[in-house]
Design an enzyme around this catalytic site. Structure first.
Site, PDB file in Angstrom:
ATOM      1  N   THR A 169       0.828  -1.211   0.000  1.00 55.75           N
ATOM      2  CA  THR A 169       0.000   0.000   0.000  1.00 55.75           C
ATOM      3  C   THR A 169       0.862   1.261   0.000  1.00 55.75           C
ATOM      4  OG1 THR A 169      -0.112  -0.192   2.406  1.00 55.75           O
ATOM      5  CG2 THR A 169      -1.988  -1.039   1.156  1.00 55.75           C
TER       6      THR A 169
ATOM      7  N   ALA B 198      15.711 -11.121   5.245  1.00 61.10           N
ATOM      8  CA  ALA B 198      14.558 -11.773   5.882  1.00 61.10           C
ATOM      9  C   ALA B 198      13.316 -10.883   5.874  1.00 61.10           C
ATOM     10  CB  ALA B 198      14.900 -12.165   7.314  1.00 61.10           C
TER      11      ALA B 198
ATOM     12  N   ASP C  12       9.923   2.258   5.715  1.00 61.81           N
ATOM     13  CA  ASP C  12      11.052   1.667   6.440  1.00 61.81           C
ATOM     14  C   ASP C  12      11.890   2.725   7.136  1.00 61.81           C
ATOM     15  OD1 ASP C  12      10.082  -0.620   5.331  1.00 61.81           O
ATOM     16  OD2 ASP C  12      11.786  -0.983   3.997  1.00 61.81           O
TER      17      ASP C  12
END
Length: 360
Positions: A19, A103, A152
């Site tokens: 999104t 990861a 982030d």
């Protein structure tokens, strides 16, 4: 020689997948897996990565280095100097930590935000945490060529302990969502990453843009009723992509309400629903990821789970009512028997944003 040490967290995104580049809603949290960054006075620019066991000298210019990890360090330094429009002293920088690479826990943003933040501290630049996030984001977009959203960098720079951060990626407004007594979180790395990931990610971005062009409005402005009325006009594929983004934005808002009420069962259902949408409408899951999710559903102590990240492999976030180590061990064995791949499991907790640890 003066030394300064910093720690920069990784992050999980609780809900709000794919999104961010559609001007939508996301809800990440910083986690207690860190990149540790040490700055030491030096007569030249030098960086050492304990993960890659490489010590390399470099110049602060626009040239890319052969070692990819070094470019994240160099880009963060370079774009900070561009912002402040000042030359900086040379530094010896050491990178270590317990944040797994690859990861889906945003090790790249952790490193770049950490370097920008550290440089500002050692050079005495007075820059806000939000601006530090913006510098790191610009460096990753332009220097590294990664066309990521701002989620982030924002959470790494501005995260708070025991708290999620709701981000409106259109307005860049943030809201902190306290999450005391939050369920145990597991990140399960499937150990699988298909080569489709990069090309299909770009394709999904393009498909979302096409849906907006046909509709004449942003996905952010749509609701499911509007979408349903225009299903034929969009065609099956674009309808599916738009359906995921519109419904996922709605799930993020519902997740805030669930957290505020400590309604972990409802929150878990939202995570499962998010995964089903990513699987069926955004079509970016894999048989390995789906197998793990279906196994998790068999245990009543697991509130919910979903795939996280770009897709086509990667990791799963699961919420558990207490210690589910035995259940995870059971799934690990079945998974390895079926796919011949070892999955890794990390227990994570909500942490604060980047910070200075010590001066020596």
């Amino acid at each position: 020689m003066k030394k300064y040490k910093f720690k920069s967290p990784g992050r999980i995104n609780l809900i709000g997948e794919h999104t961010d580049y559609n001007d939508g809603y996301v809800m990440p949290g910083a986690i207690d897996k860190y990149t540790y960054i040490t700055f030491e006075e030096s007569d030249r620019f030098e960086a050492y990565s304990t993960h890659f066991d490489q010590r390399l000298n470099f110049s602060l210019n626009e040239e890319k280095e052969e070692a990819e990890w070094l470019n994240y360090v160099k880009g963060a330094l370079l774009y900070t100097t561009k912002y402040v429009q000042k030359e900086i002293n040379p530094w010896k920088i050491e990178i270590s930590g317990d944040l797994p690479l690859g990861a889906g826990l945003s090790s790249s943003a952790s490193l770049m935000v950490g370097v920008v933040y550290g440089l500002c501290k050692v050079e005495g630049f007075e820059i806000s945490r939000r601006q530090i996030a913006n510098i790191a984001h610009k460096a990753e977009n332009e220097f590294m060529g990664v066309n990521c959203g701002i989620m982030d960098q924002y959470i790494v720079a501005m995260g708070k302990e025991n708290t999620f951060m709701f981000i409106d990626t259109l307005t860049k407004e943030i809201k902190y969502v306290p999450a005391e007594n939050f369920p145990q979180m597991f990140v399960i790395d499937s150990g699988v990453k298909h080569e489709l990931a990069s090309s299909e990610y770009n394709k999904r971005r393009m498909e979302c843009s096409q849906a907006e062009d046909i509709m004449g409005i942003k996905l952010r402005q749509m609701d499911l009723n509007t979408l349903e009325k225009n299903k034929e006009k969009l065609g099956e594929t674009l309808y599916k992509r738009a359906f995921h983004v519109v419904s996922e934005n709605d799930r993020v808002l519902k997740a805030i309400d669930a957290i505020e009420k400590s309604d972990w069962e409802n929150l878990g259902r939202l995570l499962y629903s998010s995964h089903e949408s990513l699987r069926d409408f955004y079509e970016i899951s894999t048989q390995e990821i789906d197998f793990i999710i279906e196994e998790l559903k068999k245990n009543d102590d697991i509130f919910g789970a979903r795939m996280i990240g770009g897709g086509f492999g990667g990791s799963i976030l699961a919420l558990s009512n207490g210690d589910s180590s035995e259940e995870i061990s059971r799934i690990r064995g079945k998974y390895e028997d079926k796919f011949g791949v070892k999955m890794k499991v990390y227990t994570v907790r909500l942490s604060g944003g980047v910070q200075e640890l010590q001066r020596m």
